[in-house]
Enzyme design. Structure first.
Site, PDB file in Angstrom:
ATOM      1  N   ASN A  13      -4.514 -18.520 -20.831  1.00 13.49           N
ATOM      2  CA  ASN A  13      -5.942 -18.675 -20.609  1.00 13.49           C
ATOM      3  C   ASN A  13      -6.225 -19.112 -19.176  1.00 13.49           C
ATOM      4  O   ASN A  13      -5.438 -19.818 -18.553  1.00 13.49           O
ATOM      5  CB  ASN A  13      -6.583 -19.606 -21.633  1.00 13.49           C
ATOM      6  CG  ASN A  13      -6.018 -21.012 -21.667  1.00 13.49           C
ATOM      7  OD1 ASN A  13      -4.812 -21.208 -21.570  1.00 13.49           O
ATOM      8  ND2 ASN A  13      -6.886 -21.992 -21.830  1.00 13.49           N
ATOM      9  N   GLU A  40      -9.478 -20.693 -17.199  1.00 11.88           N
ATOM     10  CA  GLU A  40     -10.832 -21.227 -17.309  1.00 11.88           C
ATOM     11  C   GLU A  40     -11.574 -21.140 -15.983  1.00 11.88           C
ATOM     12  O   GLU A  40     -10.977 -20.940 -14.921  1.00 11.88           O
ATOM     13  CB  GLU A  40     -10.787 -22.676 -17.791  1.00 11.88           C
ATOM     14  CG  GLU A  40     -10.276 -22.810 -19.203  1.00 11.88           C
ATOM     15  CD  GLU A  40     -10.233 -24.227 -19.710  1.00 11.88           C
ATOM     16  OE1 GLU A  40      -9.989 -24.387 -20.908  1.00 11.88           O
ATOM     17  OE2 GLU A  40     -10.440 -25.184 -18.922  1.00 11.88           O
ATOM     18  N   CYS A  99      -9.435 -15.737 -22.315  1.00 14.68           N
ATOM     19  CA  CYS A  99      -8.412 -16.236 -23.224  1.00 14.68           C
ATOM     20  C   CYS A  99      -7.070 -15.558 -22.948  1.00 14.68           C
ATOM     21  O   CYS A  99      -7.009 -14.472 -22.371  1.00 14.68           O
ATOM     22  CB  CYS A  99      -8.822 -15.963 -24.668  1.00 14.68           C
ATOM     23  SG  CYS A  99     -10.361 -16.769 -25.171  1.00 14.68           S
ATOM     24  N   GLU A 111      -5.031 -14.106 -25.033  1.00 16.96           N
ATOM     25  CA  GLU A 111      -4.865 -12.843 -25.745  1.00 16.96           C
ATOM     26  C   GLU A 111      -5.480 -11.678 -24.969  1.00 16.96           C
ATOM     27  O   GLU A 111      -4.880 -10.621 -24.819  1.00 16.96           O
ATOM     28  CB  GLU A 111      -5.512 -12.904 -27.131  1.00 16.96           C
ATOM     29  CG  GLU A 111      -4.970 -14.000 -28.016  1.00 16.96           C
ATOM     30  CD  GLU A 111      -5.767 -15.296 -27.939  1.00 16.96           C
ATOM     31  OE1 GLU A 111      -5.980 -15.827 -26.823  1.00 16.96           O
ATOM     32  OE2 GLU A 111      -6.181 -15.796 -29.003  1.00 16.96           O
ATOM     33  N   CYS A 116      -9.989 -16.479 -31.060  1.00 22.19           N
ATOM     34  CA  CYS A 116     -11.444 -16.490 -31.184  1.00 22.19           C
ATOM     35  C   CYS A 116     -11.931 -15.091 -31.593  1.00 22.19           C
ATOM     36  O   CYS A 116     -11.161 -14.127 -31.606  1.00 22.19           O
ATOM     37  CB  CYS A 116     -12.088 -16.919 -29.865  1.00 22.19           C
ATOM     38  SG  CYS A 116     -11.998 -15.685 -28.537  1.00 22.19           S
ATOM     39  N   CYS A 159     -11.447 -12.310 -28.931  1.00 22.05           N
ATOM     40  CA  CYS A 159     -10.049 -11.869 -28.841  1.00 22.05           C
ATOM     41  C   CYS A 159      -9.669 -10.998 -30.022  1.00 22.05           C
ATOM     42  O   CYS A 159      -8.958 -10.005 -29.873  1.00 22.05           O
ATOM     43  CB  CYS A 159      -9.119 -13.063 -28.723  1.00 22.05           C
ATOM     44  SG  CYS A 159      -9.212 -13.842 -27.096  1.00 22.05           S
TER      45      CYS A 159
END
Length: 163
Positions: free
Chosen positions: A62, A64, A73, A75, A112, A115
């Protein structure tokens, strides 16, 4: 009126050593990638690793941003990188993990919704199921298909009904 029931199958393991050697390697690579995540706001270090059909392993984590919608993210990072660099190779297995600052797995890791949708698109693109391994401190879950993470999904076939 009809009533439908949706069932999913999840294999659950207590220890890393219960999985195959290739799956253990993929989990270790995802954990190592998580330690390289840029997560100064959440401190939630997420890593992902995938194996392509030719055996190539790709990792991601990830990233940010102070403007949170601009981050990504693990993924999505790993899938987009794999599709951009290996556009003709399907994903066989995808691992998702989160770790603490010492590299130990976090509890109850799950992708999430965004993803899950991207994972589903990757599976739809190649028309081959993608195994998913969710690596957590309390268990390791293995799903044989992205559809188990996102039942009643929206994909390219959904668009054909409006054309």
């Amino acid at each position: 009126m009809k009533t439908k029931e949706i069932r999913i199958s999840i294999s659950e393991f207590e220890k890393l050593e219960e999985l195959s050697t290739p799956d253990q390697e993929l989990i270790r690579r995802a954990r190592a990638s998580a330690l390289q995540a840029y997560a100064p706001y959440s401190n939630y270090l997420v890593g992902s690793a995938l194996r392509l059909e030719n055996g190539t392993i790709v990792t991601g984590n990830n990233q940010e941003n102070a403007s949170s919608p601009l981050g990504t993210c693990a993924e999505r990072a790993v899938i987009f990188w794999a599709n951009g660099n290996y556009p003709d190779l399907a994903i066989e297995t995808l691992v998702v993990t989160a770790v603490d600052q010492n590299g130990q797995p976090a509890a109850n890791v799950s992708p999430c919704g965004a993803c899950r949708q991207v994972m589903l698109e990757a599976q739809h693109r190649f028309k081959k199921p993608i195994r998913v391994i969710l690596d957590s401190s309390n268990k390791i879950e293995v799903l044989d298909n992205i559809n188990d993470l996102l039942p009643l999904s929206f994909n390219g076939n959904s668009l054909k009904s409006i054309v």
